[in-house]
Design a protein around this motif. Structure first.
Motif, PDB file in Angstrom:
ATOM      1  N   ILE A 188      -6.552 -14.266  25.448  1.00 60.31           N
ATOM      2  CA  ILE A 188      -6.118 -13.369  26.718  1.00 60.31           C
ATOM      3  C   ILE A 188      -6.334 -12.134  26.262  1.00 60.31           C
TER       4      ILE A 188
ATOM      5  N   GLN B 246       0.641 -13.365  32.492  1.00 58.80           N
ATOM      6  CA  GLN B 246       0.979 -13.427  34.016  1.00 58.80           C
ATOM      7  C   GLN B 246       1.288 -12.049  34.475  1.00 58.80           C
TER       8      GLN B 246
ATOM      9  N   ALA C 244      -1.967 -10.537  34.637  1.00 62.54           N
ATOM     10  CA  ALA C 244      -2.877 -10.775  35.604  1.00 62.54           C
ATOM     11  C   ALA C 244      -2.358  -9.976  36.875  1.00 62.54           C
ATOM     12  N   ASN C 245      -1.049 -10.037  37.333  1.00 65.44           N
ATOM     13  CA  ASN C 245      -0.652  -9.335  38.266  1.00 65.44           C
ATOM     14  C   ASN C 245      -1.075  -7.606  38.483  1.00 65.44           C
TER      15      ASN C 245
ATOM     16  N   GLN D 208      -3.444  -6.520  36.819  1.00 66.56           N
ATOM     17  CA  GLN D 208      -4.992  -6.233  37.172  1.00 66.56           C
ATOM     18  C   GLN D 208      -5.137  -6.714  38.690  1.00 66.56           C
ATOM     19  N   ARG D 209      -4.268  -7.459  39.267  1.00 62.31           N
ATOM     20  CA  ARG D 209      -4.545  -7.790  40.668  1.00 62.31           C
ATOM     21  C   ARG D 209      -4.309  -6.540  41.594  1.00 62.31           C
TER      22      ARG D 209
END
Length: 115
Positions: A15, A64, A67-68, A70-71
């Motif tokens: 990752i 995680q 990822a948030n 990035q979203r």
């Protein structure tokens, strides 16, 4: 080290490498001549993605959380693209203000995660 720990370590490494690769790919020159407001928004998105990648690399941000982040960055970029499409490739001052507010919220979230 047991098998589960080795798998977790491998996934975290994967990752982190992916985050660095995407950050360096996003760090390419995205400036648009004659569009300072568009360039400002793009530069802030790039900076925030680099900060998230550094946080993942040094372990202060979990995958995680990355990822948030990035979203949220993708949402801002999508909103920017939609606004540009409405105004022939330009951003209005009002839309720039709304995007900057969203970027400020995202920046504060990244800061809270890293500290």
């Amino acid at each position: 080290m047991n098998h589960a720990s080795m798998i977790r370590l491998g996934l975290l490494s994967l990752i982190a490498c992916t985050a660095f690769a995407s950050a360096s790919a996003m760090a390419t020159d995205t400036t648009v001549p004659g569009h300072p407001r568009v360039n400002e928004v793009n530069q802030r998105i790039d900076n925030q993605q680099a900060r998230t990648a550094k946080g993942v690399a040094n372990g202060t941000i979990t995958p995680q959380q990355a990822a948030n982040d990035q979203r949220r960055a993708a949402n801002i970029a999508q909103r920017e693209s939609a606004a540009e499409a409405k105004h022939n490739g330009h951003l209005t001052k009002g839309e720039t203000r709304r995007l900057n507010r969203a970027e400020n919220r995202n920046s504060r979230a990244i800061h809270r995660q890293r500290h």
